[in-house]
Design an enzyme around this catalytic site. Structure first.
Site, PDB file in Angstrom:
ATOM      1  N   HIS A   1     -11.746  10.063  -9.642  1.00  0.00           N
ATOM      2  CA  HIS A   1     -10.575  10.257 -10.504  1.00  0.00           C
ATOM      3  C   HIS A   1      -9.620  11.307  -9.950  1.00  0.00           C
ATOM      4  O   HIS A   1      -9.133  12.178 -10.669  1.00  0.00           O
ATOM      5  CB  HIS A   1     -11.002  10.575 -11.942  1.00  0.00           C
ATOM      6  CG  HIS A   1     -11.548   9.368 -12.651  1.00  0.00           C
ATOM      7  ND1 HIS A   1     -12.795   8.830 -12.376  1.00  0.00           N
ATOM      8  CD2 HIS A   1     -10.999   8.566 -13.587  1.00  0.00           C
ATOM      9  CE1 HIS A   1     -12.982   7.771 -13.118  1.00  0.00           C
ATOM     10  NE2 HIS A   1     -11.913   7.573 -13.855  1.00  0.00           N
TER      11      HIS A   1
ATOM     12  N   CYS B   1       0.820  -1.225   0.000  1.00  0.00           N
ATOM     13  CA  CYS B   1       0.000   0.000   0.000  1.00  0.00           C
ATOM     14  C   CYS B   1       0.847   1.265   0.000  1.00  0.00           C
ATOM     15  O   CYS B   1       0.342   2.366  -0.159  1.00  0.00           O
ATOM     16  CB  CYS B   1      -0.956   0.018   1.189  1.00  0.00           C
ATOM     17  SG  CYS B   1      -2.180  -1.285   1.084  1.00  0.00           S
TER      18      CYS B   1
ATOM     19  N   GLU C   1     -13.254  -0.100   0.437  1.00  0.00           N
ATOM     20  CA  GLU C   1     -12.040   0.200  -0.309  1.00  0.00           C
ATOM     21  C   GLU C   1     -11.719  -0.942  -1.267  1.00  0.00           C
ATOM     22  O   GLU C   1     -11.214  -0.736  -2.362  1.00  0.00           O
ATOM     23  CB  GLU C   1     -10.879   0.426   0.662  1.00  0.00           C
ATOM     24  CG  GLU C   1      -9.668   1.053   0.000  1.00  0.00           C
ATOM     25  CD  GLU C   1      -8.573   1.363   1.003  1.00  0.00           C
ATOM     26  OE1 GLU C   1      -8.232   2.533   1.154  1.00  0.00           O
ATOM     27  OE2 GLU C   1      -8.077   0.430   1.650  1.00  0.00           O
TER      28      GLU C   1
END
Ligand code: ZN
Length: 115
Positions: A66, A22, A103
């Site tokens: 985005h 991550c 997520e």
């Protein structure tokens, strides 16, 4: 009674403190569920889905979709993104009771309004 409405957005982030993968730049297809709790009003609804959609699209989805989340938050974990979302909905006077931010397909965080 509660209504729950689901939204989605795509965003990138990286977690500098993370010891694993991550830490690298990557993206998620986030799913946000907004729960609004209240009495059933004169029209037979807690809140009009369309009304909720307008606010969530404007205050949350358009802000995050985005984007590179690190531009908005120093440490964009799911927990802290969900927390920011709660603040933006508060500013828009949406009386949310629970927010769930997915997520990944298996991982989500939940914020429950207290007090
Ligand atoms: Zn991630």
């Amino acid at each position: 009674m509660s209504i729950i409405r689901r939204y989605s957005f795509e965003a990138a982030h990286k977690l500098d403190w993370h010891p694993g993968k991550c830490r690298s730049l990557h993206g998620h297809s986030y799913v946000l569920e907004v729960e609004v709790t209240g009495p059933v009003g004169e029209h037979g609804v807690v809140m009009d889905f369309a009304e909720l959609d307008t606010v969530v699209e404007e205050c949350v989805v358009s802000r995050l979709d985005h984007t590179y989340l690190n531009d908005l938050l120093d440490n964009p974990t799911a927990e802290l993104v969900a927390s920011a979302v709660g603040g933006w909905l508060d500013e828009a006077a949406i009386g949310w009771s629970v927010l769930r931010l997915w997520e990944t397909e298996r991982g989500s965080v939940v914020v429950r309004r207290t007090g």
